[in-house]
Scaffold this active site. Structure first.
Site, mmCIF file in Angstrom:
data_model
loop_
_atom_site.group_PDB
_atom_site.id
_atom_site.type_symbol
_atom_site.label_atom_id
_atom_site.label_comp_id
_atom_site.label_asym_id
_atom_site.label_seq_id
_atom_site.Cartn_x
_atom_site.Cartn_y
_atom_site.Cartn_z
ATOM 1 N N TYR A 33 3.508 4.347 -5.764
ATOM 2 C CA TYR A 33 2.360 3.425 -5.705
ATOM 3 C C TYR A 33 1.043 4.095 -5.311
ATOM 4 C CZ TYR A 33 3.687 2.126 -0.723
ATOM 5 O OH TYR A 33 3.995 2.087 0.599
ATOM 6 N N GLU A 34 -0.044 3.371 -5.477
ATOM 7 C CA GLU A 34 -1.410 3.917 -5.316
ATOM 8 C C GLU A 34 -1.652 5.116 -6.233
ATOM 9 O OE1 GLU A 34 -3.428 2.181 -3.864
ATOM 10 O OE2 GLU A 34 -2.021 0.905 -2.782
#
Lengths: 565, 565
Positions: A421-422
């Site tokens: 994620y990110e």
């Protein structure tokens, strides 16, 4: 699961490895001297170990769930969040004008590491709230700031980041969520978002969604995207949560780990929102949130890796198989190399945060460039190492590591998300060799020069270690030059191993600095890193420079296993 | 989850990479020519893809459970096991005298890979049964053989391996289970065993437990251990399951993965057993089971890695983010390097199995030494690569990889056990640098000489690739010489990276052989392996030779994170 916050090591890194003294000498952070820093870290360490760590297993065993459209959080999480909020930890680095403590990001990130180590699922909530605070501080109108910042900073409300859609993941520009002006300064937001962390909860009285959407006159791609504040409850005239907005949680995902963190599919059905920043400039605001969050995710990897290693180390001390297994060479190898890499990743991440602070305090471009260069390395290396450390921790436990009750498997499952994620770690690596080398390599070379100089000065104290570090930086300088001369797809084919090579050379340098100022423990870890881990940078670099052609020439059928071969 | 059995690639490896032609030329395996081999692989591939693969998710979602002391297997597993048994697959390599097909192990292992890829949890049952068949064939009395082998080979009964106790894992010699003679040729077995895979099931009418225990006059340590056959139901005079034995399943473990495979705590409460082999020689019989199982576990890693990569490759072809993501260089890098490593691991494992067959067919010590040397490499490298491939497959999926419904996470959770059971990969590495170099390095050097010769002969066709392989083998020869001159604890400190280095050099060699005889696909994969993966062997070797001192000198408190540093 006991967790001991590495306050001593972080304090050491601030004093001897990263230029925290420069931060504390600036006017902006004049009140954040070493003693203050230590006191803050000690307090946060206590909260992490005593209040948050005991919740970690709850989140796994009793996941957040959806009841009548509302998220019910795991047992104890609401109290844990309260403790974080009431301690002022959400607003640690936020603007004092709105109730923040205005302390350096480097302290905030060190605290984030400890809280993530203790309970990753819960810590995600304040981390994302902090990202939203950053975005509002930099981009929002004074009106929005006055309305939302005090509530977010105090932890009465929490914040989310709504970016991904079913057809728009890494390709953000493909998003289809629409925003239509209501004519009164507000907008109607319509669309579906996925992978929304803490998209709802029973821990705060309001949830503030930062939502990317396209205005009717927005261009295709990322240039036509704007960012909106879409609260769950629309604030009334007193700024308190008022009528419910037209948005809802459709479902929660069943995930490999971080069961305590609800991952929501969100539906915006003509929900009312307000523009954050300028029209069509949503990506700039989103990047502010993301950069903060990216470094924070790097800290998560480091924190979970640290916690997993502590548990494995203590187990290895107790477990007897022809003597305590911690005395077995292969067990020591796993623990020592993982620990040396965690130390390296922690130094890189804290160096990145220090650069952010120096940029904010001085406005100098050099610091901004350093922060920008180190962010993808801190994110990807921190999370790669977090995974490797948690994986080694499972292995140290032998058969017990595979049993869920032991807890080692939860660390492995939980930390796996941080590489995704990110921005996946592949995206980070492309950012590094793309955008972050777009200055012609200036930021990279400046950093390498610093390492070369530092290694030279260390030669008298630690000739062998210093030589290895110097030599690795010199080789990487040549490799970077080579990389700079390549077209983008060629760079991308080696981006990930290049990032790892750079991280290892940096890690060697920081270990060398630690050895110069430290005692037996620091010198011992530096030897392990520089003699056993750092050497791998050379073959990472070989792979980084192997180019695209062999990969491009393979038939897709070979890659999918659908050909005979 | 569709799975396509890699029959074409395995057939290619048998024809061009490993000396299967030699196997087929022996008297023992005269009927197992290339056409027969291909027909068998094709049949097994169909069974794996069509019958077993559809069960894989069932095992994860509806784990085996304990009801009134009996294990209830996952939906469809009993039918799946029936299909395996009725196809004669359990006895593929077993003695025809007792109903086996007497075919080469290399075919059995290739079949094991495909079945494990399709449904690891279920395949564990026939794999362990095969290990017990091996042990009985080599060590049991004619009476025991006549009673048990036909039932095990037909799949009417299944077999387990009872080795581990709470205080005796890698240190088998510490076990406390007792065996007391009843005076009638049978023994009373008393003790608790843990981690017993498929310790009970509703898939077969009897379960045969091979149990390690100590006789009253057994010495301490591994020399005083004997092996016993302890059936769940004692065979009556007609050899059918009779009265229930005094043993029971106490509980099942909750595990990270392989939920469809019940992992039992077993209690033997004066259960009746019969000696397998001689008194106090239980370890020899157990090693027969374990060596077979170790290679089998290597195949499991390879199989699950293959299945995970297929799924990820197909996803990458369908998923569009600025074009199909399979065209993105970093996605290609992950898929291509993983696939090249899976190919390498498959060749190593099949070369090991071929050596086993040649030893059995010719009795020549050279083949036995080759098989013994390759077994720990096949197990550890096969499972390490399996993990890496499954991990890369998750990453290729991005956020979807973290969602359980996608299935990528199950492969990662399932394959993680293979690095642990049948001797952790650390134990494999210690076996390699300890016992397997105890011949003064003869087996290692013979293998390296073969690689050096092979690389020389390939120089005309593939000068660059051949040079890399030749050079790596020469460097590894020097490294091996260095390793041989060290004391055991020094070797152990570098055992794991030494094993990886050896595997990579071997992998380079087999890829070179494949490139010589293959087409575009094989040459393409060989380039990826030799230019991007093989180079890492050099720094693996550096780490392998870094010695014990830096590890030994670290304070235990540094390793556990309980010191300040």
């Amino acid at each position: 699961m006991s967790y001991r916050a590495p306050v001593g090591q972080i304090d050491f890194i601030l004093r001897h490895v990263v230029p925290y003294d420069q931060v504390a000498r600036t006017e902006r952070f004049a009140e954040a001297g070493f003693d203050t820093a230590n006191a803050i870290l000690t307090e946060a360490g206590k909260l992490a170990a005593n209040v948050l760590a005991p919740l970690n297993r709850n989140g796994d065993l009793t996941p957040a769930r959806l009841e009548n459209g509302k998220v019910r959080s795991s047992p104890g999480f609401a109290e844990g969040f309260r403790a974080i909020a009431e301690g002022g930890w959400v607003g640690l680095a936020a603007d004092p004008e709105y109730g923040g403590m205005g302390l350096p990001q480097v302290l905030n990130m060190a605290v984030a590491e400890m809280m993530a180590a203790a309970c990753l699922s819960l810590q995600l909530n304040p981390l994302l709230t902090q990202g939203q605070i950053e975005a509002l501080e930099h981009h929002a109108s004074d009106e929005l700031k006055a309305l939302y910042l005090p509530k977010l900073i105090s932890g009465e409300w929490s914040g989310t980041m709504n970016l991904t859609e079913p057809g728009a993941g890494s390709d953000v520009g493909a998003l289809t969520t629409r925003a239509e002006p209501n004519g009164d300064g507000s907008y109607r937001i319509t669309g579906q978002k996925i992978f929304i962390t803490w998209g709802d909860s029973d821990m705060t009285e309001n949830i503030c969604h930062a939502v990317l959407a396209r205005l009717p006159d927005g261009a295709k791609g990322t240039r036509g995207i704007s960012l909106f504040m879409v609260p769950k409850f629309i604030p009334d005239e007193n700024g308190n949560p008022g009528v419910a907005n037209d948005l809802r949680v459709v479902s929660l995902e069943e995930k490999l780990g971080i069961h305590g963190s609800p991952t929501c599919v969100m539906s915006y059905e003509g929900a009312t929102g307000w523009l954050i920043g300028e029209e069509h400039k949503g990506m700039a605001a989103m990047f502010t949130m993301m950069n903060c969050a990216r470094l924070g995710v790097g800290m998560q990897g480091i924190g979970v890796g640290e916690a997993a290693l502590q548990q494995a180390g203590l187990y290895a001390q107790e477990r007897n198989q022809m003597g305590p297994i911690i005395r077995h060479p292969d067990i020591r190898r796993m623990l020592a190399t993982s620990r040396a890499e965690i130390f390296a990743a922690r130094c890189i991440a804290l160096a990145c945060a220090t650069a952010i602070d120096l940029e904010r305090a001085t406005g100098e471009a050099e610091h901004a460039a350093r922060a920008a260069f180190l962010t993808p390395i801190a994110k990807a290396y921190g999370t790669d190492i977090g995974l490797r450390a948690a994986d080694a921790a499972v292995q140290v436990h032998g058969g017990m590591g595979y049993i869920e009750e032991t807890g080692a498997a939860q660390y492995l499952r939980d930390v796996r998300i941080t590489q995704i994620y990110e921005g996946t770690n592949g995206i980070q690596a492309m950012d590094l060799v793309g955008r972050k080398l777009a200055d012609g390599g200036e930021a990279a070379m400046r950093l390498l020069d610093e390492i070369l100089d530092g290694a030279k000065s260390a030669q008298a104290d630690h000739p062998d270690l210093a030589h290895e570090v110097w030599h690795s930086a010199e080789t990487l300088r040549e490799g970077t030059q080579d990389m700079l001369e390549r077209e983008m797809p060629q760079r991308f084919a080696g981006a990930a191993p290049y990032l790892t090579a750079f991280a290892r050379v940096l890690g060697g340098y920081y270990h060398l600095l630690a050895a110069r100022s430290g005692g037996e423990a620091e010198i011992g870890l530096a030897r392990v890193f520089i003699r056993r881990v750092l050497p791998h940078f050379a073959t990472d670099l070989t792979e980084a420079l192997a180019g695209l052609d062999d990969l491009a020439n393979l038939d897709d059928d070979v890659l999918t296993g659908q050909s005979g071969a």
